[in-house]
Design an enzyme around this catalytic site. Structure first.
Site, PDB file in Angstrom:
ATOM      1  N   LYS A 173       0.904  -1.312  -0.158  1.00 45.35           N
ATOM      2  CA  LYS A 173       0.185   0.199  -0.278  1.00 45.35           C
ATOM      3  C   LYS A 173       0.830   1.323   0.207  1.00 45.35           C
ATOM      4  O   LYS A 173       0.652   2.348  -0.563  1.00 45.35           O
ATOM      5  CB  LYS A 173      -0.920   0.534   1.887  1.00 45.35           C
TER       6      LYS A 173
ATOM      7  N   GLN B 178      -4.809  -1.110   9.998  1.00 47.51           N
ATOM      8  CA  GLN B 178      -4.268  -3.171   9.195  1.00 47.51           C
ATOM      9  C   GLN B 178      -5.088  -4.002  10.100  1.00 47.51           C
ATOM     10  O   GLN B 178      -5.307  -3.943  11.107  1.00 47.51           O
ATOM     11  CB  GLN B 178      -3.200  -2.676   9.571  1.00 47.51           C
TER      12      GLN B 178
ATOM     13  N   ASP C 137     -10.783   3.307   5.071  1.00 47.66           N
ATOM     14  CA  ASP C 137     -11.128   1.936   4.168  1.00 47.66           C
ATOM     15  C   ASP C 137     -12.874   1.644   4.064  1.00 47.66           C
ATOM     16  O   ASP C 137     -13.192   0.999   4.125  1.00 47.66           O
ATOM     17  CB  ASP C 137     -10.634   1.283   5.423  1.00 47.66           C
TER      18      ASP C 137
END
Ligand code: NAP
Length: 292
Positions: free
Chosen positions: A61, A105, A128
């Site tokens: 990422k 994460q 997200d």
């Protein structure tokens, strides 16, 4: 599964993620290069512990961020971090004007209350798309940040000009991360959507009628050729690590029946990362036309 018709041979069209992801990343890079605001878009990634797959995801990422000019920072917390410690890190990022997007994460270690952490993220920075506010916006069809993998699947379908409106779609899996948001996105685009899960009896009776089948389960080879109507579009979101490499939810022989199919790896995975970049630019106030 005994009563299904045998698969008929066909030449499947592979829906490769890389070209579609590159198209998104080029738009993101162009938008960042033309940035006129005081700060270019910035992403903060919070990593708790050192889970090897999570480390690899975070690396890829951040590499993608560098490629398109997005600033990224990584906050590392120890495996033993408490919910309070992770919350404090998130609160600090919420206040930081250089940070437009916050990604925690997942998965988090068991002692950390993941729902509490996600709810602590400023919804405006929730790249997200998992904050209850973001999911509520998605549910009610209001603009907001959309979870990366489901949005990436829609962008992939659009890239390959797979029609969605008026078609029958079956989504296997109902998680807040993938299955449910994807079902909503398909529904908002006028597909007729069926969502199946671990308690659904005889799933093949539903999938066999579908024009689009999306598998987001995490059980390698779950979807067999007999589950698929010849010529249907099959999207394999599943990723399971094995000694042989990454395995999807769709059995390889489905390629002999499906009209279109995403490979694992190299299908949905690149779309997830590219969509994170798009979400970060949008969280920073930039507009983008990347679909979905
Ligand atoms: P998850 O939270 O474990 O959810 C799995 C879902 O599958 C659940 O809703 C479960 O049903 C359902 N399920 C289990 N067995 C089933 C069966 N036999 N038939 C139909 N549904 C069944 O997983 P997730 O986070 O949604 O991820 C799903 C998969 O996608 C995983 O392999 C993950 O690694 C992968 N993934 C890939 C990407 C990517 O970028 N390619 C991104 C995210 C996730 P219940 O609700 O009844 O338990």
């Amino acid at each position: 599964m005994k009563d299904a018709a045998p698969p008929s041979p066909s030449s499947v069209r592979w829906l490769l993620g890389r070209p579609a992801a590159d198209a998104v990343q080029e738009r993101v890079a162009a938008r960042v290069a033309a940035w006129t605001g005081p700060r270019v878009p910035g992403l903060a990634v919070v990593l708790v512990g050192e889970d090897p797959p999570s480390l690899a995801y975070v690396r890829s990422k951040r590499k993608a961020c560098r490629q398109v000019g997005i600033e990224s920072v990584q906050i590392n917390l120890p495996e033993t971090a408490s919910t309070g410690a992770v919350r404090s890190a998130v609160a600090e990022l919420n206040r930081d004007p250089a940070v437009h997007g916050i990604l925690v994460q997942l998965p988090l270690p068991p002692q950390v209350d993941a729902a509490q952490i996600i709810a602590a993220i400023d919804p405006a920075k929730d790249v997200d798309g998992l904050h209850p506010d973001s999911l509520g916006r998605l549910m009610s069809g209001r603009p907001g940040l959309v979870p990366c993998t489901p949005r990436g699947v829609m962008t992939l379908l659009d890239h390959y000009r797979i029609p969605v409106a008026g078609r029958r779609a079956v989504v296997l899996g109902r998680s807040a991360l993938v299955g449910l948001p994807l079902a909503l996105l398909l529904l908002h685009r006028d597909a007729s959507v069926t969502v199946l899960h671990s308690k659904s009896p005889r799933p093949w009776e539903q999938t066999r009628d579908a024009d689009i089948v999306v598998a987001a389960v995490g059980r390698p080879g779950l979807v067999e050729p007999e589950w698929i109507r010849p010529g249907a579009t099959v999207v394999d979101v599943g990723i399971t690590r094995s000694p042989a490499g990454l395995l999807g939810d769709v059995a390889p022989a489905v390629a002999e029946v499906a009209g279109e199919l995403t490979p694992v790896p190299g299908g949905v995975g690149p779309m997830t990362v590219a969509t994170l970049l798009a979400n970060t630019v949008e969280a920073a106030g930039g507009t983008l036309d990347v679909g979905a």
